[in-house]
Design a protein around this motif. Structure first.
Motif, PDB file in Angstrom:
ATOM      1  N   VAL A  51      40.768  16.409 -72.340  1.00 22.27           N
ATOM      2  CA  VAL A  51      41.414  17.676 -72.670  1.00 22.27           C
ATOM      3  C   VAL A  51      41.602  18.468 -71.375  1.00 22.27           C
ATOM      4  CG1 VAL A  51      41.195  19.832 -73.943  1.00 22.27           C
ATOM      5  CG2 VAL A  51      40.368  17.712 -74.961  1.00 22.27           C
ATOM      6  N   THR A  52      42.851  18.827 -71.091  1.00 20.56           N
ATOM      7  CA  THR A  52      43.142  19.672 -69.935  1.00 20.56           C
ATOM      8  C   THR A  52      43.318  21.105 -70.428  1.00 20.56           C
ATOM      9  OG1 THR A  52      44.268  17.822 -68.859  1.00 20.56           O
ATOM     10  CG2 THR A  52      44.695  20.024 -67.972  1.00 20.56           C
ATOM     11  N   TYR A  53      42.522  21.998 -69.848  1.00 17.00           N
ATOM     12  CA  TYR A  53      42.590  23.415 -70.205  1.00 17.00           C
ATOM     13  C   TYR A  53      43.815  24.061 -69.568  1.00 17.00           C
ATOM     14  CZ  TYR A  53      37.670  23.006 -71.639  1.00 17.00           C
ATOM     15  OH  TYR A  53      36.499  22.646 -72.247  1.00 17.00           O
ATOM     16  N   THR A  54      44.148  25.256 -70.023  1.00 16.25           N
ATOM     17  CA  THR A  54      45.291  25.982 -69.470  1.00 16.25           C
ATOM     18  C   THR A  54      45.094  26.351 -68.006  1.00 16.25           C
ATOM     19  OG1 THR A  54      44.370  28.017 -70.393  1.00 16.25           O
ATOM     20  CG2 THR A  54      46.079  26.911 -71.687  1.00 16.25           C
ATOM     21  N   ASP A  55      43.848  26.365 -67.509  1.00 18.84           N
ATOM     22  CA  ASP A  55      43.593  26.638 -66.084  1.00 18.84           C
ATOM     23  C   ASP A  55      43.567  25.355 -65.243  1.00 18.84           C
ATOM     24  OD1 ASP A  55      41.184  25.457 -66.734  1.00 18.84           O
ATOM     25  OD2 ASP A  55      39.930  27.144 -66.082  1.00 18.84           O
ATOM     26  N   SER A  56      43.995  24.227 -65.825  1.00 16.83           N
ATOM     27  CA  SER A  56      44.093  22.898 -65.194  1.00 16.83           C
ATOM     28  C   SER A  56      42.762  22.177 -65.032  1.00 16.83           C
ATOM     29  CB  SER A  56      44.800  22.967 -63.837  1.00 16.83           C
ATOM     30  OG  SER A  56      46.120  23.404 -64.020  1.00 16.83           O
ATOM     31  N   SER A  57      41.637  22.754 -65.436  1.00 14.54           N
ATOM     32  CA  SER A  57      40.386  21.998 -65.454  1.00 14.54           C
ATOM     33  C   SER A  57      40.406  21.103 -66.694  1.00 14.54           C
ATOM     34  CB  SER A  57      39.177  22.939 -65.470  1.00 14.54           C
ATOM     35  OG  SER A  57      39.183  23.724 -66.640  1.00 14.54           O
ATOM     36  N   TRP A  58      39.540  20.114 -66.713  1.00 16.58           N
ATOM     37  CA  TRP A  58      39.554  19.197 -67.849  1.00 16.58           C
ATOM     38  C   TRP A  58      38.149  18.726 -68.173  1.00 16.58           C
ATOM     39  CZ3 TRP A  58      37.720  14.415 -66.455  1.00 16.58           C
ATOM     40  CH2 TRP A  58      37.828  14.063 -65.113  1.00 16.58           C
ATOM     41  N   VAL A  59      38.010  18.175 -69.386  1.00 14.32           N
ATOM     42  CA  VAL A  59      36.752  17.630 -69.871  1.00 14.32           C
ATOM     43  C   VAL A  59      37.072  16.407 -70.724  1.00 14.32           C
ATOM     44  CG1 VAL A  59      36.659  19.085 -71.944  1.00 14.32           C
ATOM     45  CG2 VAL A  59      34.544  18.174 -70.986  1.00 14.32           C
ATOM     46  N   ILE A  60      36.184  15.438 -70.697  1.00 17.00           N
ATOM     47  CA  ILE A  60      36.345  14.255 -71.558  1.00 17.00           C
ATOM     48  C   ILE A  60      35.406  14.413 -72.739  1.00 17.00           C
ATOM     49  CG2 ILE A  60      36.032  11.758 -71.733  1.00 17.00           C
ATOM     50  CD1 ILE A  60      36.814  11.593 -68.772  1.00 17.00           C
ATOM     51  N   LEU A  61      35.979  14.332 -73.932  1.00 15.95           N
ATOM     52  CA  LEU A  61      35.210  14.456 -75.170  1.00 15.95           C
ATOM     53  C   LEU A  61      35.118  13.099 -75.846  1.00 15.95           C
ATOM     54  CD1 LEU A  61      36.858  17.684 -76.614  1.00 15.95           C
ATOM     55  CD2 LEU A  61      34.755  17.505 -75.283  1.00 15.95           C
ATOM     56  N   ASN A  62      33.908  12.683 -76.186  1.00 15.24           N
ATOM     57  CA  ASN A  62      33.692  11.457 -76.943  1.00 15.24           C
ATOM     58  C   ASN A  62      33.607  11.796 -78.421  1.00 15.24           C
ATOM     59  OD1 ASN A  62      33.517   9.698 -74.649  1.00 15.24           O
ATOM     60  ND2 ASN A  62      31.546  10.654 -74.234  1.00 15.24           N
ATOM     61  N   ASN A  63      34.201  10.963 -79.248  1.00 17.86           N
ATOM     62  CA  ASN A  63      34.230  11.141 -80.704  1.00 17.86           C
ATOM     63  C   ASN A  63      34.691  12.544 -81.095  1.00 17.86           C
ATOM     64  OD1 ASN A  63      33.177   8.490 -81.136  1.00 17.86           O
ATOM     65  ND2 ASN A  63      31.167   9.284 -80.584  1.00 17.86           N
ATOM     66  N   PRO A  64      35.885  12.943 -80.633  1.00 14.88           N
ATOM     67  CA  PRO A  64      36.355  14.291 -80.946  1.00 14.88           C
ATOM     68  C   PRO A  64      36.731  14.439 -82.422  1.00 14.88           C
ATOM     69  CG  PRO A  64      38.092  13.056 -79.892  1.00 14.88           C
ATOM     70  CD  PRO A  64      36.863  12.179 -79.873  1.00 14.88           C
ATOM     71  N   VAL A  65      36.434  15.614 -82.962  1.00 13.05           N
ATOM     72  CA  VAL A  65      36.829  15.962 -84.338  1.00 13.05           C
ATOM     73  C   VAL A  65      37.380  17.383 -84.304  1.00 13.05           C
ATOM     74  CG1 VAL A  65      35.180  14.436 -85.493  1.00 13.05           C
ATOM     75  CG2 VAL A  65      34.507  16.758 -84.913  1.00 13.05           C
ATOM     76  N   LEU A  66      38.173  17.689 -85.298  1.00 11.98           N
ATOM     77  CA  LEU A  66      38.737  19.015 -85.407  1.00 11.98           C
ATOM     78  C   LEU A  66      37.931  19.816 -86.417  1.00 11.98           C
ATOM     79  CD1 LEU A  66      41.150  20.516 -84.196  1.00 11.98           C
ATOM     80  CD2 LEU A  66      42.432  19.926 -86.232  1.00 11.98           C
ATOM     81  N   GLN A  67      37.445  20.976 -86.004  1.00 12.65           N
ATOM     82  CA  GLN A  67      36.728  21.888 -86.889  1.00 12.65           C
ATOM     83  C   GLN A  67      37.464  23.219 -86.834  1.00 12.65           C
ATOM     84  OE1 GLN A  67      32.629  21.989 -85.600  1.00 12.65           O
ATOM     85  NE2 GLN A  67      32.189  19.966 -86.433  1.00 12.65           N
ATOM     86  N   GLY A  68      38.276  23.455 -87.843  1.00  6.18           N
ATOM     87  CA  GLY A  68      39.106  24.662 -87.849  1.00  6.18           C
ATOM     88  C   GLY A  68      40.137  24.578 -86.744  1.00  6.18           C
ATOM     89  N   ASP A  69      40.126  25.542 -85.821  1.00  4.95           N
ATOM     90  CA  ASP A  69      41.039  25.554 -84.679  1.00  4.95           C
ATOM     91  C   ASP A  69      40.331  25.174 -83.389  1.00  4.95           C
ATOM     92  OD1 ASP A  69      43.217  26.216 -86.167  1.00  4.95           O
ATOM     93  OD2 ASP A  69      43.051  28.379 -85.826  1.00  4.95           O
ATOM     94  N   THR A  70      39.305  24.321 -83.486  1.00  7.82           N
ATOM     95  CA  THR A  70      38.507  23.925 -82.324  1.00  7.82           C
ATOM     96  C   THR A  70      38.297  22.415 -82.322  1.00  7.82           C
ATOM     97  OG1 THR A  70      37.339  26.041 -82.429  1.00  7.82           O
ATOM     98  CG2 THR A  70      36.317  24.305 -81.137  1.00  7.82           C
ATOM     99  N   ILE A  71      38.473  21.816 -81.146  1.00 10.05           N
ATOM    100  CA  ILE A  71      38.140  20.401 -80.958  1.00 10.05           C
ATOM    101  C   ILE A  71      36.676  20.345 -80.539  1.00 10.05           C
ATOM    102  CG2 ILE A  71      38.626  18.273 -79.710  1.00 10.05           C
ATOM    103  CD1 ILE A  71      41.425  19.400 -79.124  1.00 10.05           C
ATOM    104  N   VAL A  72      35.885  19.566 -81.251  1.00 10.69           N
ATOM    105  CA  VAL A  72      34.457  19.436 -80.965  1.00 10.69           C
ATOM    106  C   VAL A  72      34.167  17.977 -80.629  1.00 10.69           C
ATOM    107  CG1 VAL A  72      32.115  19.733 -81.866  1.00 10.69           C
ATOM    108  CG2 VAL A  72      33.938  21.301 -82.574  1.00 10.69           C
ATOM    109  N   GLY A  73      33.429  17.768 -79.547  1.00 13.07           N
ATOM    110  CA  GLY A  73      33.053  16.419 -79.140  1.00 13.07           C
ATOM    111  C   GLY A  73      31.845  16.462 -78.232  1.00 13.07           C
ATOM    112  N   ARG A  74      31.483  15.319 -77.692  1.00 12.97           N
ATOM    113  CA  ARG A  74      30.333  15.195 -76.791  1.00 12.97           C
ATOM    114  C   ARG A  74      30.834  14.837 -75.398  1.00 12.97           C
ATOM    115  NH1 ARG A  74      25.550  16.934 -78.943  1.00 12.97           N
ATOM    116  NH2 ARG A  74      25.629  16.628 -81.177  1.00 12.97           N
ATOM    117  N   ASP A  75      30.238  15.467 -74.367  1.00 16.59           N
ATOM    118  CA  ASP A  75      30.605  15.129 -72.999  1.00 16.59           C
ATOM    119  C   ASP A  75      29.770  13.951 -72.503  1.00 16.59           C
ATOM    120  OD1 ASP A  75      28.108  16.187 -72.401  1.00 16.59           O
ATOM    121  OD2 ASP A  75      28.883  17.893 -71.268  1.00 16.59           O
TER     122      ASP A  75
END
Length: 134
Positions: A51-75
């Motif tokens: 996932v690339t944020y609007t400020d161009s930083s990014w994170v890798i999420l393992n097993n991502p799921v959608l909870q409402g308007d939020t992506i939740v996963g493990r780094d």
């Protein structure tokens, strides 16, 4: 005493492991054409998501799921990470690369052939394998 069957199994297990690592090691991150919501909801469900944020930083999420308007996963440290959809610029998923996989397989095969040829050459140079006067 019967020979151990595990000794017969080991060479094929090594071969399978080498092939598995050759074919699964050749992946790359590719940008998704779908919205982040559609990517996470699948199908197919991604195992990992960059996932690339609007400020161009990014994170890798393992097993991502959608909870409402939020992506939740493990780094990579197995900590839970929550990313609001409105702060997502871009998502990338891993895809296999057939060309790189074939080249990796051919490289491993060439390496194994070179080692085997070297062993035969060394063995035959110390014995009389190449003696043509028999």
């Amino acid at each position: 005493m019967q020979p151990s069957t595990s000794c017969l199994w080991r060479p094929s297990a090594r071969t399978v492991l080498i092939l598995y690592l050759s074919f699964t090691g050749c992946t790359s991150w590719r940008p998704d054409s779908l919205s982040p919501r559609a990517v996470v909801q699948g199908p197919p469900q991604p195992l990992s998501l960059r996932v690339t944020y609007t400020d161009s930083s990014w994170v890798i999420l393992n097993n991502p799921v959608l909870q409402g308007d939020t992506i939740v996963g493990r780094d990579h440290q197995n900590a839970q990470v929550r990313v609001p959809l409105d702060s997502v610029l871009l998502t990338n998923t891993r895809h296999g690369d057939a060309g790189k996989s074939v080249l990796a397989f051919l490289g491993v095969a060439a390496g194994l052939f070179a080692v085997a040829a070297g062993v035969v050459f060394i063995h035959c140079s110390q014995t009389e394998c190449f003696d043509m006067h028999r």
